[in-house]
Every structure is written in structure tokens, then in C-alpha cells.
Scaffold this active site. Structure first.
Site, PDB file in Angstrom:
ATOM      1  N   TYR A   8      21.137  11.374 -31.313  1.00 40.19           N
ATOM      2  CA  TYR A   8      21.440  10.093 -31.955  1.00 40.19           C
ATOM      3  C   TYR A   8      20.153   9.309 -32.225  1.00 40.19           C
ATOM      4  O   TYR A   8      19.933   8.815 -33.332  1.00 40.19           O
ATOM      5  CB  TYR A   8      22.389   9.292 -31.064  1.00 40.19           C
ATOM      6  CG  TYR A   8      22.718   7.914 -31.575  1.00 40.19           C
ATOM      7  CD1 TYR A   8      23.504   7.755 -32.710  1.00 40.19           C
ATOM      8  CD2 TYR A   8      22.251   6.779 -30.921  1.00 40.19           C
ATOM      9  CE1 TYR A   8      23.811   6.486 -33.191  1.00 40.19           C
ATOM     10  CE2 TYR A   8      22.557   5.510 -31.382  1.00 40.19           C
ATOM     11  CZ  TYR A   8      23.344   5.373 -32.514  1.00 40.19           C
ATOM     12  OH  TYR A   8      23.646   4.123 -32.986  1.00 40.19           O
ATOM     13  N   LYS A  56      18.552   8.198 -35.927  1.00 43.41           N
ATOM     14  CA  LYS A  56      18.305   6.801 -36.293  1.00 43.41           C
ATOM     15  C   LYS A  56      16.826   6.550 -36.568  1.00 43.41           C
ATOM     16  O   LYS A  56      16.473   5.757 -37.445  1.00 43.41           O
ATOM     17  CB  LYS A  56      18.844   5.846 -35.224  1.00 43.41           C
ATOM     18  CG  LYS A  56      20.371   5.783 -35.177  1.00 43.41           C
ATOM     19  CD  LYS A  56      20.942   5.275 -36.496  1.00 43.41           C
ATOM     20  CE  LYS A  56      22.430   5.031 -36.428  1.00 43.41           C
ATOM     21  NZ  LYS A  56      22.967   4.364 -37.614  1.00 43.41           N
TER      22      LYS A  56
END
Length: 179
Positions: free
Chosen positions: A164, A168
Site C-alpha cells: 500500500y 501511494k
């Protein structure tokens, strides 16, 4: 009236953003993978005084729904003032950098990076018709290279977000280059 499209807007940050923009007088397209869920949320919003909102089907991983959403907005508005790329996934947790499979990286990057690029590029022609276009890519501090490198940062040991955080960080770099 200014218009905004928010992906992943039928819950969480996307939904709250839709409420706030609607309060400010923008016409808000509430993007939802599942149009029925989006329509239920829009009805709830309208019941609570938010009249300038409409559910629009957009699954950011399916180019045909992105193209369809663009056609609808083009027909109804002729332009788009604000694009908010909010849809995102964290993926299966925990995510260890040495053990998480490349397929899992691909799944998360598909939503958190590649779809942001695809949605942005698809809607650029409508944004260019706005006198003051805006693109907002929703991120997180977990995607900060500086914070992730700081051993004093409270989330420094959040190794469970390897995929994740990487997705990002990549989206943040895309945003910088886009700007």
C-alpha cells in the site's frame, strides 16, 4: 455551476468530500463501482438536503466504465472542474516486502496508481474546458518517503503496509510530475 467527479465516493473520505463540495454549490458526480450502492447513497444525501449530487458508475479498473462516465459528464456538463481520484485499496494485510507476491503488488498498484493515471488521462479533455481545473489525488502519510525513512515517525514500524505504501508513494510521484 462547477462540477466534480469523485471516484470511490459512496463511503468514507469520498462521501464526506462529496458532501462538502455539494454544500459549496458544486454539482457532484458520486463515483461508485456498484451503481446501485451509489444510488442508495445519493438518495440518502438528497433526503438530507444535498440536491446537486448524482451517482455515476465508475470502476477505476474497468476502462469501459471510465469512458462511459466521461461521456455522461460531457453530455450533462460539457466540462469538468474538479477530478478527485479517491478510489483505492490497501490490499491483503499484512504486507511484508520480502514475502508479498508480485501479483499482490500488481493488484494494489492497478487501483492505486494505474487507475489514477487512466482516469486522469481520460478526463483531461473535459478538465481543459474548465477555466480553473483541479485534480486531487488522495494519498496518505504512509506513502511519504521522508516519513517512512524517519525512525522517530510513529508509523515507522508499519511494515505491514509495504505494498500500500509503495503504491501511494508512486502515485505521489505521478502527482508531482502531473503538476
Amino acid at each position: 455551476m462547477k462540477s466534480a467527479l469523485i471516484t470511490g465516493a459512496n463511503k468514507g473520505i469520498g462521501l464526506e468530500t462529496a458532501k462538502q463540495l455539494s454544500k459549496q454549490g458544486l454539482f457532484v458526480y458520486l463515483g461508485s463501482r456498484d451503481i446501485k450502492k451509489g444510488e442508495v447513497i445519493v438518495q440518502e444525501l438528497k433526503d438530507n438536503g444535498f440536491l446537486n449530487v448524482k451517482a455515476i458508475e465508475i470502476d477505476v479498473t474497468k476502462p469501459d466504465t471510465i469512458a462511459s462516465a466521461k461521456i455522461i459528464i460531457q453530455k450533462e456538463q460539457g466540462h469538468l472542474d474538479v477530478l478527485i481520484n479517491n478510489a483505492g485499496i490497501s490490499g491483503v494485510l499484512p504486507q511484508n516486502a520480502l514475502e508479498t507476491t508480485p501479483d499482490h503488488y500488481k493488484e494494489v498498484f492497478e487501483v492505486n496508481l494505474y487507475s489514477v493515471i487512466n482516469v486522469t488521462q481520460t478526463f483531461i479533455p473535459l478538465l481543459k474546458k474548465s477555466p480553473e481545473p483541479r485534480i486531487v489525488n488522495v494519498s496518505t502519510s504512509v506513502g511519504s518517503l521522508s516519513l517512512q525513512s524517519n525512525s522517530n515517525w510513529p508509523a515507522y514500524d508499519y511494515a505491514k503496509y509495504a505494498v500500500y505504501a509503495s503504491s501511494k508513494s508512486a502515485m505521489n510521484m505521478y502527482t508531482i510530475h502531473l503538476a
